[in-house]
Write a protein that holds these residues in place. Structure first.
Motif, mmCIF file in Angstrom:
data_model
loop_
_atom_site.group_PDB
_atom_site.id
_atom_site.type_symbol
_atom_site.label_atom_id
_atom_site.label_comp_id
_atom_site.label_asym_id
_atom_site.label_seq_id
_atom_site.Cartn_x
_atom_site.Cartn_y
_atom_site.Cartn_z
ATOM 1 N N ASN A 68 0.835 -1.193 0.000
ATOM 2 C CA ASN A 68 0.000 0.000 0.000
ATOM 3 C C ASN A 68 0.876 1.252 0.000
ATOM 4 O O ASN A 68 2.080 1.190 0.284
ATOM 5 N N PRO A 69 0.260 2.411 -0.297
ATOM 6 C CA PRO A 69 1.032 3.663 -0.240
ATOM 7 C C PRO A 69 1.610 3.880 1.161
ATOM 8 O O PRO A 69 1.040 3.468 2.169
ATOM 9 N N THR A 70 2.732 4.581 1.205
ATOM 10 C CA THR A 70 3.387 4.909 2.479
ATOM 11 C C THR A 70 3.211 6.391 2.772
ATOM 12 O O THR A 70 2.684 7.149 1.965
ATOM 13 N N ASP A 71 3.669 6.747 3.981
ATOM 14 C CA ASP A 71 3.643 8.146 4.424
ATOM 15 C C ASP A 71 2.230 8.721 4.366
ATOM 16 O O ASP A 71 2.008 9.824 3.860
ATOM 17 N N VAL A 72 1.266 7.945 4.888
ATOM 18 C CA VAL A 72 -0.137 8.402 4.916
ATOM 19 C C VAL A 72 -0.293 9.400 6.063
ATOM 20 O O VAL A 72 0.124 9.142 7.198
ATOM 21 N N GLN A 73 -0.935 10.554 5.762
ATOM 22 C CA GLN A 73 -1.127 11.616 6.757
ATOM 23 C C GLN A 73 -2.504 12.221 6.589
ATOM 24 O O GLN A 73 -3.078 12.200 5.488
ATOM 25 N N GLY A 74 -3.031 12.764 7.693
ATOM 26 C CA GLY A 74 -4.274 13.515 7.659
ATOM 27 C C GLY A 74 -4.085 14.853 8.336
ATOM 28 O O GLY A 74 -3.915 14.904 9.561
ATOM 29 N N VAL A 75 -4.063 15.920 7.567
ATOM 30 C CA VAL A 75 -3.800 17.258 8.096
ATOM 31 C C VAL A 75 -4.769 18.226 7.440
ATOM 32 O O VAL A 75 -4.948 18.211 6.218
ATOM 33 N N GLY A 76 -5.405 19.068 8.248
ATOM 34 C CA GLY A 76 -6.314 20.075 7.705
ATOM 35 C C GLY A 76 -5.571 21.316 7.285
ATOM 36 O O GLY A 76 -4.683 21.787 8.004
ATOM 37 N N THR A 77 -5.941 21.869 6.125
ATOM 38 C CA THR A 77 -5.345 23.123 5.664
ATOM 39 C C THR A 77 -6.284 24.298 5.862
ATOM 40 O O THR A 77 -5.845 25.441 5.821
ATOM 41 N N GLU A 78 -7.583 24.014 6.002
ATOM 42 C CA GLU A 78 -8.574 25.037 6.306
ATOM 43 C C GLU A 78 -9.353 24.583 7.539
ATOM 44 O O GLU A 78 -9.285 23.417 7.945
ATOM 45 N N HIS A 79 -10.134 25.509 8.117
ATOM 46 C CA HIS A 79 -10.829 25.184 9.370
ATOM 47 C C HIS A 79 -11.946 24.155 9.159
ATOM 48 O O HIS A 79 -12.446 23.579 10.127
ATOM 49 N N ASN A 80 -12.301 23.893 7.899
ATOM 50 C CA ASN A 80 -13.413 22.969 7.649
ATOM 51 C C ASN A 80 -13.033 21.859 6.674
ATOM 52 O O ASN A 80 -13.855 21.397 5.910
ATOM 53 N N ASN A 81 -11.741 21.476 6.667
ATOM 54 C CA ASN A 81 -11.380 20.378 5.767
ATOM 55 C C ASN A 81 -10.338 19.473 6.415
ATOM 56 O O ASN A 81 -9.761 19.799 7.466
ATOM 57 N N LEU A 82 -10.132 18.322 5.741
ATOM 58 C CA LEU A 82 -9.108 17.363 6.136
ATOM 59 C C LEU A 82 -8.445 16.885 4.852
ATOM 60 O O LEU A 82 -9.114 16.364 3.957
ATOM 61 N N VAL A 83 -7.124 17.083 4.743
ATOM 62 C CA VAL A 83 -6.384 16.676 3.560
ATOM 63 C C VAL A 83 -5.658 15.372 3.891
ATOM 64 O O VAL A 83 -4.795 15.344 4.773
ATOM 65 N N ILE A 84 -6.068 14.303 3.169
ATOM 66 C CA ILE A 84 -5.434 12.997 3.349
ATOM 67 C C ILE A 84 -4.420 12.835 2.223
ATOM 68 O O ILE A 84 -4.777 12.909 1.041
#
Length: 1178
Positions: free
Chosen positions: A729-745
C-alpha cells in the motif's frame, strides 16, 4: 677580438625591447644640466583609507636635483609647520600621519612643484578624498502584501559612499537570493519582480551594501513580502472589514502583455564618456515573464566590445567610442505581445591626447617646436604655462611665439631653458603635460656600452644599438669591419635613434660593427660585434603511444643545434613539470616511463633550449585498462517471477574482472531509464534474477575491475511478467487540515513497478475518531491526496489508504490518526492579574482559554507589554513593545527586565497552529522604586594645599525619588596603604562641595553614590592630590645649594675620575706591564689587539687620538650625543602615549623602553676613554 666584450642576446623578445627604444623620447644623461622632469605622481582622484597614513607621491629628476614644494587648495602648503606631515628626503612625496587625527582635515586639492635653476615642473591636481561608508538610515519596513501575478519593486536605497557601494540581496542565512529572467537586480540595487509567485513569500529580503575601500558590509532592515492569490486576499480583507463582496477582482494579476518598469515612458536619454563604460538597462513586467532583446537603430551593435548581463536586461559596452552614439531599442516580448523603449545615447569626451608635447634639447641658436594636440567633446581649451606661470604672465621672450596648440622657439639662447606646461580642459576633465626645453652645447657621447656582442639565430632580425647624446643631435654612421660604409638600404636599415637593423640575419653578416656619432662639437665612435648562429631543430620527434598499465613507455627526441651554444633539454607533462617519481627516467635523447599507470596519461613535450632559441615537439600517451563489455546475452529457465541470464565476458585488458553488474529497463513504465538489479562475481557468467509482476524487462551487463567499468553490453530481448494485485500500500499516509473545515489525506504514490498491474487506484477511507460512525471512502487515481470538506474544526480522524488495481486489492492498510484544520482562537484569556515582585520583575496570571475556544492545537500564550512612562513624568513617550511567549497550557508567567518606578501596560493572547487569538483588555501596573544608577560623573577641581572641590552629576536612571548622596574618602600613602575613612552626606539638590582641612601633598581616594528610599546605588571612585607646601619646596631647593653639599659631591666625582683613569691606563698599556708578557708567551690570537687597517698585531700607543679635549663629551664612536635638555618623557615612555588625568597629574609609566644613543649608529669596539667613562656618570 682582443678587447673585453660584453655579451648581449638578441631574439624575438629583444626585438620588442629595441623597438621600444626607437620610440622613446631623447633622454638627457643625468650628469648634464637639465630642468626637472616629474617621474612619478599620485592619481588625479585619490581616495584614501582613513585607517592608514596618507601617501601622496611626487618624484622628479633633474640636474641640479630639484627642490619640492606643495600647494593645497590653491595656496602654499607649509609642510614644515605641520608636525603630522613629512616630506621624504630628496623627494617631494608627502607622508601624512593621520593617527589621532581626522582624515577629513587633510582632504583637498594638492599640487606638487619641482624646481631647479633650469625650470619648474608641476604635477597634476591631486584630489585627496577620504573613503566613506555611511550607516543606513533607520527605517521601519512594513510587510508588503501583493497579489499573485502582479509586478513588484523592492527598493534598496543604499547610503551614498565613497566610492559607491556594491549592492547584493541575501537572506537571513547569508545566501544570495536566486535571480532569473523574472526576478533580477537593477543597476541601482533595487530588486525587480516582473510578476510574483506564491513562492516569493518570505520575510528576509535583505539588501546588503559592501564598501570596497574599507571592506565593510552594511545591511538594510529585512523586507517581508506576502503573496496571496485573489481568493485569499478577498477572504482576508473581508474578514478584517466584514466585507462580503470580492476585492481586487480588477487587479492585473492575470496574463498580460509586457510594459516597462524601468526606464519609464517610450524613450529616454543617456550620456556616456569616450573610453568609459556604457550600461543600458530595460526591465519589463508582464505575465508570462517577458524576454528582453536589444537593437541599435542607426547601425550594428559593437560585438567585440559589448556584453549582455542580468538576463539580457542590461547591455554593457566597454571602451565607448563616438560611433556608439545613437538610438538603442530594447524590446520586451511575451506570448501576448511586445513593448518597446528607445534610449538615445550621446557620447561626450574628456580631453584626450592626439600628440602630447615632448622634451626639446636644443643647441644655442637652434629652433624647436612644442606641440600640444588634443581632442574632446566639447572641444578642449588649451592654455600654456612656463615654469608653472601662465605664459601671458611670464616675462616676455622675443624668441617664443604661441599659436594655439603650438609654441615655436627660434634662435634659443643658453639661458632659455624652461619647463612648459600644456593644460587642455573641458567640462569632463583635463590633461596636463610638462615638456622641458633644455638649451645645451654638448659634444657627442655614445651611451651604448662598448664591445657588446649581439647573438642572433639565422633568419631572425638583428638589432645593433647605438644610443647617443649630443647637442646638436649627433648624426649616426655605421661601418662594418672598419672598412665598408653601411648605407640605409637592404639588408640594413638605420633607425632615427641610431639602431642598426638587419632584417634577416645570415652567417655572412657576422663581424665587427662601428657606429660613429658626430656633430659640430666633435665625434665619438663605438664598436659592437654580431654573431649569427645556426637554429636549433628536433630531428627525431616523440611519437604517439598506447601502453597498457604497468608496462614501459619510451619517447625519443633527437636534436641538432649550433655547436657554440649550450643546449638544455626539458621534458614536460601537460605543459607542467614531470612528476617527482623515480619511474620517470630522462636520458640524453629520450624519456622512459616505467610501470605505466592511468595517472601517466597525457601529452609529453620535449623542449630543447639554448640561450638564443628553442624547439619543441609533443606526443600523447594513452593507457588502456578497462575491460570490454560482455556479449551474447541470453535468457533461459523462464518462469512467472524469475529468469536466468547468461553472457560471454569481453576482453579484460590484463585487469581481472571483479564483478558483473546486471541492470534492467522497464519499457512499460520507465522506458530509457536503467536500474541496478543485482551483482555477480567476476568469475561467473550466469545470474538468477527475481522479477516483479507487470513489467516489460530488458537486461544488460557491465564488467568491472579495480580501474573502472566497461561500456554496457547490448540489451537482451524483452521479457514480460504477468499482472497481479498490488503487494503493498502507499506509504507516508497523513491527515492534516489546511482550512478550518477540511481534512487533507495525503500519501506517497506507488511506482509503476509497485503497481503490479493496470488500473492502479487508491481507496481512501476516513471517519471521525471520537464519534461512532461508519467509514467513509472514495477511490481516486493518479493522485497523492484527497480533500475531505465540511469537517468540524480540529477534531481527530482515523484515515487509511489501500492500493487497488484491475487484478484486486492490496493488503489491509494501517490506520493513522490525523486532525481536521484549525481556526484562529475565538476568545482571549480572562482574569488577568499582575503581581509586582520588585522594581524589575512581575508575575502575570490568567485563566486559560477553554479548549473549544482555542479551535486548534494549543501552542501557548503570548504576553505583550510595554513601558508607558516613568512615574516621575505625567506624560512620556511610549516604549518599544516587548513580547514573551509561554508554550503549552500555562496560566502564569514572569516578566523580567522591568524598569523601576514606571507605568507598564500588557495584554495576553492565546496561540494555536493557525495564529493568534484576540488580545485581553489592556492591564496597567506600576513598578516600585529601586536603587538609583551611578552618578553620571564625579570631578575634582581647584586642588589647593589643604582643600579640594568636588563636582558631580545626578544619575541617568533615578529609578525613584533621590533622597541624597553619600561621599566617603580616605588618604592613600606612597605604598598604596589606605588611611582612615571619612563619610559625608548631601541632599539631592546639591551638586558641589569643597573639602577643607586636608593634608598638603597627599593623595585622596573618593567613593561617591546616590540614594533612594530603596537604598544606595553603585559607587563611582576618583583620586586627586593636594598641592605641596611652599615651605617644603624651598627647603628642598636650599639643600641643593648648600656649599658643603656641593663640595662633598665634587670630592666624590674627583675620586671616581682618578680611579677610572688608573684602570684605563692599566688596561690599555699593552706590552708595558707583566700581563702583556704573559699574553705574548701564550700567543692567544683571541686576546691580541688588531690594527684597524691591515689586521696585524701591534703595540699600544698613547700618542695618537687618545687625548680628549677638556670638557669634551664626545663618545668614542665619533657621534655627538643630543644635549640632555632634548630628552623628554616620550623617550622613556611606551611610544609617547603618556596620559594625564583631569587634574593635570601624570599617570603614565616610565618603562625604560629606550636607552638613548647606546644602541644607535656604529659603535666602537675600543675601550672608552676616561672622559667618556666619566660622562656616563654625569
Amino acid at each position: 677580438m682582443d678587447r673585453k666584450r660584453k655579451w648581449v642576446l638578441s631574439s624575438g623578445a629583444l626585438l620588442v625591447i629595441f623597438l621600444g627604444h626607437m620610440t622613446t623620447a631623447l633622454e638627457v644623461p643625468l650628469d648634464l644640466p637639465q630642468p626637472p622632469t616629474i617621474t612619478h605622481q599620485s592619481p588625479k582622484d585619490f581616495i584614501i583609507d582613513p585607517r592608514e597614513n596618507i601617501l601622496i607621491y611626487c618624484e622628479a629628476k633633474g640636474k641640479p636635483h630639484p627642490s619640492f614644494s606643495w600647494t593645497r587648495n590653491g595656496t602654499h602648503f607649509d609642510v614644515e609647520k605641520d608636525s603630522k606631515v613629512l616630506m621624504k628626503p630628496s623627494s617631494g612625496t608627502l607622508v601624512i600621519d593621520i593617527s589621532g587625527e581626522k582624515a577629513e582635515a587633510y582632504e583637498g586639492v594638492y599640487q606638487c612643484t619641482a624646481r631647479n635653476e633650469r625650470g619648474t615642473a608641476v604635477s597634476n591636481n591631486i584630489i585627496i578624498r577620504q573613503s566613506r561608508s555611511p550607516l543606513w538610515s533607520k527605517e521601519r519596513n512594513e510587510a508588503i502584501m501583493v497579489q499573485v501575478g502582479v509586478s513588484l519593486v523592492l527598493r534598496c536605497r543604499p547610503p551614498a559612499g565613497l566610492p559607491p557601494p556594491i549592492i547584493f540581496w541575501m537572506d537571513n542565512n547569508f545566501q544570495r537570493l536566486p535571480q532569473n529572467t523574472r526576478v533580477s537586480q537593477a543597476l541601482n540595487g533595487d530588486l525587480y519582480f516582473s510578476n510574483v509567485l506564491l513562492d516569493d513569500t518570505r520575510n528576509d529580503y535583505i539588501c546588503y551594501a559592501r564598501f570596497p575601500h574599507t571592506q565593510t558590509i552594511q545591511q538594510k532592515q529585512p523586507i517581508t513580502v506576502k503573496v496571496l492569490d485573489m481568493d485569499a486576499i478577498n477572504e482576508t480583507v473581508a474578514a478584517m472589514y466584514n466585507y462580503t463582496n470580492d476585492l481586487f477582482v480588477d487587479s492585473p494579476s492575470g496574463e498580460r502583455r509586457p510594459s516597462f518598469m524601468a526606464p519609464l515612458g517610450k524613450s529616454s536619454t543617456q550620456m556616456a564618456l569616450r573610453g568609459g563604460v556604457l550600461e543600458l538597462e530595460c526591465i519589463a513586467e508582464g505575465l508570462p515573464t517577458p524576454e528582453v532583446s536589444w537593437y541599435k537603430e542607426s547601425g550594428d551593435l559593437p560585438s567585440s566590445r559589448m556584453s549582455f548581463h542580468n538576463f539580457q536586461k542590461t547591455l554593457k559596452i566597454a571602451d565607448v567610442m563616438e560611433a556608439d552614439a545613437g538610438d538603442y531599442r530594447c524590446t520586451a516580448k511575451n506570448s501576448l505581445g511586445s513593448a518597446h523603449h528607445i534610449i538615445k545615447v550621446n557620447v561626450k569626451a574628456a580631453p584626450f591626447w592626439i600628440s602630447a608635447p615632448r622634451n626639446l634639447i636644443l643647441a644655442p641658436m637652434e629652433t624647436g617646436i612644442l606641440t600640444c594636440r588634443v581632442n574632446g567633446d566639447p572641444k578642449p581649451k588649451i592654455t600654456w604655462s612656463v615654469n608653472g606661470v601662465p605664459i601671458e604672465n611670464s616675462p616676455k621672450d622675443v624668441s617664443r611665439k604661441v599659436e594655439d596648440d603650438t609654441v615655436i622657439l627660434s634662435d634659443v639662447q643658453t639661458g632659455s631653458s624652461a619647463v612648459y606646461q600644456c593644460n587642455a580642459s573641458n567640462e569632463f576633465g583635463y590633461l596636463l603635460a610638462n615638456a622641458f626645453v633644455n638649451v645645451l652645447a654638448e659634444a657627442p657621447r655614445v651611451l651604448t656600452p662598448p664591445n657588446n656582442v649581439y647573438q642572433v639565430i639565422t633568419n631572425n632580425p638583428a638589432l645593433l644599438d647605438c644610443a647617443s647624446f649630443g647637442s646638436p643631435i649627433p648624426t649616426i654612421t655605421w661601418f662594418k669591419d672598419s672598412q665598408t660604409s653601411i648605407l640605409n638600404r637592404d639588408p640594413y636599415m638605420i633607425h632615427n635613434n641610431g639602431t642598426l637593423e638587419i632584417n634577416v640575419a645570415q652567417p655572412l653578416n657576422s663581424g665587427k660593427y662601428t657606429c660613429i656619432a658626430s656633430n659640430n662639437l666633435g665625434t665619438k665612435e663605438n664598436h659592437v660585434y654580431l654573431e649569427v648562429k645556426e637554429p636549433t631543430r628536433i630531428l627525431a620527434q616523440p611519437e604517439y603511444m598506447v601502453v597498457q598499465r604497468n608496462r614501459k613507455a619510451v619517447f625519443e627526441c633527437k636534436v641538432k643545434h649550433d655547436p657554440t651554444l649550450i643546449p638544455t633539454m626539458t621534458w614536460l607533462k601537460d605543459n607542467g613539470e614531470l612528476p617527482d617519481d623515480e619511474r620517470f627516467v630522462v636520458d640524453t635523447d629520450s624519456l622512459t616511463i616505467k610501470d605505466v599507470t592511468e595517472e601517466d596519461e597525457g601529452t609529453y613535450t620535449c623542449v630543447m633550449n639554448t640561450t638564443l632559441d628553442q624547439d619543441s615537439a609533443s606526443a600523447m600517451l594513452t593507457v588502456v585498462e578497462e575491460p570490454d563489455p560482455p556479449t551474447d546475452l541470453e535468457l533461459t529457465d523462464q518462469r512467472d517471477r524469475s529468469v536466468q541470464l547468461t553472457w560471454i565476458p569481453g576482453d579484460e585488458h590484463n585487469s581481472p574482472t571483479q564483478k558483473f553488474l546486471v541492470q534492467y529497463e522497464d519499457l512499460l513504465h520507465q522506458a530509457g531509464v536503467w536500474h541496478n538489479l543485482t551483482e555477480v562475481e567476476g568469475t561467473k557468467t550466469t545470474a538468477h534474477l527475481d522479477l516483479s509482476p507487470y513489467v516489460y524487462y530488458s537486461f544488460r551487463v557491465l564488467a568491472m575491475n579495480h580501474v573502472g567499468h566497461s561500456q554496457p553490453s547490448q540489451p537482451s530481448r524483452q521479457y514480460r511478467t504477468n499482472p497481479a494485485a498490488p503487494a503493498e500500500n502507499p506509504t507516508d499516509v497523513q491527515g492534516v487540515g489546511t482550512e478550518h473545515n477540511n481534512l487533507v489525506i495525503s500519501w506517497k504514490e506507488l511506482t509503476g513497478l509497485q503497481s503490479n498491474g493496470p488500473g492502479l487506484q487508491y481507496k481512501v477511507n476516513w471517519r471521525q475518531k471520537v464519534v461512532e460512525e461508519d467509514w467513509s471512502s472514495e477511490t481516486v487515481a493518479n493522485a497523492s491526496k484527497y480533500v475531505v470538506s465540511g469537517t468540524p474544526t480540529f477534531v481527530p480522524y482515523e484515515v487509511k489508504v489501500q492500493a487497488v488495481n484491475d487484478y484486486g486489492n492490496g493488503p489491509a492498510p494501517e490506520t493513522v490518526v490525523g486532525y481536521s484544520g484549525e481556526d484562529v482562537p475565538m476568545s482571549a484569556p480572562e482574569s488577568v492579574q499582575v503581581l509586582v515582585q520588585n522594581g524589575t520583575l512581575a508575575e502575570v496570571h490568567w485563566e486559560p482559554v477553554l479548549t473549544p475556544m482555542v479551535r486548534g492545537g494549543l501552542q501557548g500564550y503570548k504576553v505583550t507589554y510595554w513601558r508607558e512612562r516613568s512615574l516621575h513624568q505625567a506624560e512620556g513617550q511610549q516604549g518599544e513593545q516587548q513580547v514573551l511567549a509561554f508554550s503549552g497550557n500555562r496560566s502564569e508567567g514572569r516578566l523580567p527586565g522591568l524598569q523601576p518606578y514606571s507605568l507598564y501596560t500588557l495584554n495576553i493572547r492565546v496561540v494555536n497552529g493557525k495564529g493568534e487569538g484576540p488580545p485581553s483588555p489592556n492591564q496597567n501596573f506600576e513598578t516600585p522604586e529601586g536603587i538609583p544608577g551611578p552618578p553620571s560623573f564625579l570631578r575634582i577641581k581647584n586642588p589647593n594645599m589643604d582643600s579640594l572641590t568636588l563636582e558631580w552629576g545626578p544619575p541617568q536612571d533615578n529609578n525613584g525619588r533621590l533622597t541624597g548622596y553619600t561621599l566617603k574618602y580616605q588618604p592613600v600613602n606612597n605604598s598604596n596603604e589606605l588611611g582612615p575613612m571619612e563619610e559625608m552626606t548631601f541632599p539631592a539638590n546639591e551638586t558641589t562641595i569643597t573639602l577643607a582641612n586636608l593634608k598638603y601633598s597627599t593623595r585622596y581616594k573618593f567613593y561617591f553614590n546616590a540614594k533612594t528610599i530603596k537604598g544606595s546605588g553603585p559607587t563611582i571612585t576618583e583620586e586627586a592630590v593636594t598641592i605641596m607646601d611652599e615651605a617644603m619646596k624651598s627647603n628642598q631647593v636650599d639643600l641643593a645649594t648648600q656649599g658643603w653639599f656641593i663640595g662633598l659631591m665634587c670630592a666624590i666625582a674627583l675620586l671616581i675620575l682618578v680611579l677610572l683613569i688608573v684602570c684605563f691606563i692599566k688596561r690599555n698599556k699593552g706590552g708595558k706591564y707583566p700581563v702583556k708578557e704573559k699574553e705574548d708567551a701564550h700567543q692567544d690570537p683571541e686576546i691580541q689587539p688588531m690594527k684597524e687597517d691591515d689586521g696585524t698585531f701591534g703595540e699600544y700607543s698613547d700618542t695618537e687620538d687618545h687625548k680628549p679635549l677638556k670638557g669634551s663629551r664626545t663618545p668614542s664612536n665619533g657621534t655627538v650625543k643630543r644635549d640632555d635638555s632634548d630628552d623628554s618623557l616620550v623617550d622613556y615612555g611606551e611610544g609617547g602615549d603618556g596620559q594625564f588625568n583631569e587634574d593635570g597629574s601624570f599617570i603614565g609609566q616610565y618603562s625604560g623602553k629606550k636607552e638613548k644613543d647606546t644602541h644607535e649608529g656604529n659603535e666602537s669596539s675600543e675601550a672608552p676613554s676616561p672622559v667618556n667613562a666619566m660622562n656616563s656618570f654625569v
